[in-house]
Design a protein around this motif. Sequence first.
Motif, PDB file in Angstrom:
ATOM      1  N   GLU A 213      11.768 -13.905   8.996  1.00 19.06           N
ATOM      2  CA  GLU A 213      11.961 -13.794  10.438  1.00 19.06           C
ATOM      3  C   GLU A 213      10.767 -13.109  11.112  1.00 19.06           C
ATOM      4  N   ALA A 214      10.248 -12.058  10.484  1.00 20.74           N
ATOM      5  CA  ALA A 214       9.159 -11.287  11.104  1.00 20.74           C
ATOM      6  C   ALA A 214       7.782 -11.689  10.594  1.00 20.74           C
ATOM      7  N   ASP A 215       7.731 -12.529   9.538  1.00 22.02           N
ATOM      8  CA  ASP A 215       6.461 -12.975   8.959  1.00 22.02           C
ATOM      9  C   ASP A 215       5.572 -11.789   8.585  1.00 22.02           C
ATOM     10  N   GLU A 216       6.174 -10.772   7.992  1.00 18.13           N
ATOM     11  CA  GLU A 216       5.440  -9.586   7.588  1.00 18.13           C
ATOM     12  C   GLU A 216       4.882  -9.744   6.181  1.00 18.13           C
ATOM     13  N   SER A 217       4.018  -8.845   5.795  1.00 15.14           N
ATOM     14  CA  SER A 217       3.411  -8.865   4.474  1.00 15.14           C
ATOM     15  C   SER A 217       4.412  -8.376   3.429  1.00 15.14           C
ATOM     16  N   ILE A 218       4.090  -8.640   2.166  1.00 12.52           N
ATOM     17  CA  ILE A 218       4.922  -8.146   1.068  1.00 12.52           C
ATOM     18  C   ILE A 218       5.012  -6.625   1.131  1.00 12.52           C
ATOM     19  N   GLU A 219       3.901  -5.980   1.400  1.00 11.33           N
ATOM     20  CA  GLU A 219       3.882  -4.514   1.451  1.00 11.33           C
ATOM     21  C   GLU A 219       4.797  -3.997   2.559  1.00 11.33           C
ATOM     22  N   ALA A 220       4.747  -4.645   3.717  1.00 11.43           N
ATOM     23  CA  ALA A 220       5.598  -4.223   4.832  1.00 11.43           C
ATOM     24  C   ALA A 220       7.067  -4.478   4.528  1.00 11.43           C
ATOM     25  N   ALA A 221       7.356  -5.609   3.888  1.00 15.10           N
ATOM     26  CA  ALA A 221       8.737  -5.931   3.528  1.00 15.10           C
ATOM     27  C   ALA A 221       9.287  -4.923   2.533  1.00 15.10           C
ATOM     28  N   ALA A 222       8.465  -4.568   1.546  1.00 16.80           N
ATOM     29  CA  ALA A 222       8.895  -3.592   0.549  1.00 16.80           C
ATOM     30  C   ALA A 222       9.158  -2.239   1.189  1.00 16.80           C
ATOM     31  N   GLU A 223       8.270  -1.830   2.074  1.00 15.61           N
ATOM     32  CA  GLU A 223       8.452  -0.535   2.733  1.00 15.61           C
ATOM     33  C   GLU A 223       9.696  -0.534   3.600  1.00 15.61           C
ATOM     34  N   ARG A 224       9.914  -1.621   4.319  1.00 10.05           N
ATOM     35  CA  ARG A 224      11.080  -1.700   5.206  1.00 10.05           C
ATOM     36  C   ARG A 224      12.382  -1.630   4.406  1.00 10.05           C
ATOM     37  N   ALA A 225      12.381  -2.240   3.205  1.00  7.35           N
ATOM     38  CA  ALA A 225      13.590  -2.272   2.375  1.00  7.35           C
ATOM     39  C   ALA A 225      13.715  -1.055   1.468  1.00  7.35           C
ATOM     40  N   GLY A 226      12.647  -0.279   1.382  1.00  4.11           N
ATOM     41  CA  GLY A 226      12.679   0.887   0.505  1.00  4.11           C
ATOM     42  C   GLY A 226      12.645   0.539  -0.964  1.00  4.11           C
ATOM     43  N   VAL A 227      11.911  -0.529  -1.303  1.00  2.00           N
ATOM     44  CA  VAL A 227      11.783  -0.949  -2.703  1.00  2.00           C
ATOM     45  C   VAL A 227      10.302  -1.062  -3.046  1.00  2.00           C
ATOM     46  N   GLY A 228      10.035  -1.239  -4.331  1.00  2.00           N
ATOM     47  CA  GLY A 228       8.664  -1.423  -4.763  1.00  2.00           C
ATOM     48  C   GLY A 228       8.133  -2.790  -4.381  1.00  2.00           C
ATOM     49  N   VAL A 229       6.817  -2.886  -4.309  1.00  2.00           N
ATOM     50  CA  VAL A 229       6.184  -4.156  -3.957  1.00  2.00           C
ATOM     51  C   VAL A 229       6.526  -5.239  -4.979  1.00  2.00           C
ATOM     52  N   GLU A 230       6.639  -4.859  -6.258  1.00  2.00           N
ATOM     53  CA  GLU A 230       6.956  -5.842  -7.299  1.00  2.00           C
ATOM     54  C   GLU A 230       8.302  -6.501  -7.055  1.00  2.00           C
ATOM     55  N   GLN A 231       9.286  -5.711  -6.622  1.00  2.00           N
ATOM     56  CA  GLN A 231      10.601  -6.292  -6.376  1.00  2.00           C
ATOM     57  C   GLN A 231      10.579  -7.224  -5.166  1.00  2.00           C
ATOM     58  N   ALA A 232       9.904  -6.816  -4.110  1.00  2.00           N
ATOM     59  CA  ALA A 232       9.784  -7.679  -2.942  1.00  2.00           C
ATOM     60  C   ALA A 232       9.039  -8.971  -3.300  1.00  2.00           C
ATOM     61  N   GLU A 233       8.012  -8.830  -4.127  1.00  2.00           N
ATOM     62  CA  GLU A 233       7.247  -9.999  -4.566  1.00  2.00           C
ATOM     63  C   GLU A 233       8.128 -10.943  -5.385  1.00  2.00           C
ATOM     64  N   ARG A 234       9.040 -10.394  -6.166  1.00  2.00           N
ATOM     65  CA  ARG A 234       9.950 -11.219  -6.968  1.00  2.00           C
ATOM     66  C   ARG A 234      10.801 -12.106  -6.065  1.00  2.00           C
ATOM     67  N   PHE A 235      11.299 -11.568  -4.959  1.00  2.00           N
ATOM     68  CA  PHE A 235      12.108 -12.371  -4.053  1.00  2.00           C
ATOM     69  C   PHE A 235      11.254 -13.435  -3.367  1.00  2.00           C
ATOM     70  N   ARG A 236       9.994 -13.095  -3.053  1.00  2.00           N
ATOM     71  CA  ARG A 236       9.110 -14.097  -2.460  1.00  2.00           C
ATOM     72  C   ARG A 236       8.858 -15.244  -3.426  1.00  2.00           C
ATOM     73  N   ARG A 237       8.660 -14.917  -4.703  1.00  2.00           N
ATOM     74  CA  ARG A 237       8.445 -15.959  -5.710  1.00  2.00           C
ATOM     75  C   ARG A 237       9.686 -16.817  -5.879  1.00  2.00           C
ATOM     76  N   MET A 238      10.855 -16.200  -5.807  1.00  2.00           N
ATOM     77  CA  MET A 238      12.091 -16.972  -5.913  1.00  2.00           C
ATOM     78  C   MET A 238      12.172 -18.002  -4.789  1.00  2.00           C
ATOM     79  N   MET A 239      11.755 -17.616  -3.591  1.00  2.00           N
ATOM     80  CA  MET A 239      11.746 -18.567  -2.477  1.00  2.00           C
ATOM     81  C   MET A 239      10.787 -19.719  -2.757  1.00  2.00           C
ATOM     82  N   GLU A 240       9.606 -19.392  -3.220  1.00  2.00           N
ATOM     83  CA  GLU A 240       8.612 -20.424  -3.478  1.00  2.00           C
ATOM     84  C   GLU A 240       9.048 -21.356  -4.610  1.00  2.00           C
TER      85      GLU A 240
END
Length: 256
Positions: A213-240
Motif C-alpha cells: 500500500e505504501a510502497d516502502e522499502s524492506i527496511e522501512a517495512a521491517a521497522e514499522r512492523a518491529g521485526v528484522g529485515v530478514e523476516q520482512a524480506e521473507r514475506f516479500r519473497r513469498m509474494m514474488e
Amino acid sequence: MVDVDRAIDRMTEFLGDALVTTGADGYVVGVSGGLDSAVCATLAVEAVGNDAVTGMILPGAPSEDSNMADARELAADLGITCREVSIAPAVETFRQESPHEVGPRDAGNVRARTRMVFLYLEANVNGLLVLGPSNKSEILLGYFTKYGDGAADLRPMADLYKTEVRQVARALDLDETFVRKAPTAGLWEGQTDEGELGAAYETIDTVLKSLVEADESIEAAAERAGVGVEQAERFRRMMEDSEHKRTQPAAPELPR
C-alpha cells in the motif's frame, strides 16, 4: 485502514450485483468453522438472503470436531441450507492409488482440491457460484492451494487483510469464537497459519501494507512492523515466488 462499514456495503453490493449479471441462482461456500468462511457466508446472506446461500461442511482428518460443530452452528444461525460430506474416502483412495508417496503437505493440497471438487459439483448441479473466502494477506503471500482453496468464482474479501477480516466480523456481530480462533487451513495435524508463516497476522499485515500500500522499502517495512529485515524480506519473497498463483497460466502468443 479500511472503512469497515463502507467495506461491508461494497462487498454485499458486489455479491448482489453478481447474481443479477451472471443469472446464477445463488452462492455456495465451504464452511469450515473458521473466521474467513464465517464472514464470507454472513456477507452472502446479508447480500442475497439465506434462501440463496448454501453452505458445505467438508470434514476429513485432521478436521477438528469443535470446528465442525461451530460450522454447523453458524449455518443454523444464518438459516442457510447446509450439506455435510466427508472428504476422507476420496482422499484415502487418492493415497492408495497415487504412484508417489503422499506426504503431509501433499495430502493437505489433495484435501483442499477435493473440497473444491465437491463445492463445484454443488454449484454445477444447482446453478450456483462458488464463493472463495480468501483474504488479501493469504493471496499476497500465496498462502493457499492452487486450484484448491484458491479456486472460486468470486472472492468478495480479496481486498481485506486478515486483521481487517476480524474487524468486519465484529461489525457483523459474529460470535467472538470465530474472531479469537487460531487461524488454520486444517490441512495437516497441528497446522496453524501463524505457526507456519512464522509471525502473527498483525505483524504480517503491517509488513504487507508497508510494501504494497505504501510502497516502502524492506527496511522501512521491517521497522514499522518491529521485526528484522530478514523476516520482512521473507514475506516479500513469498509474494514474488507465488505470483504464478495470482495469474492465468502462461501461454505463448502464436503468429496469425
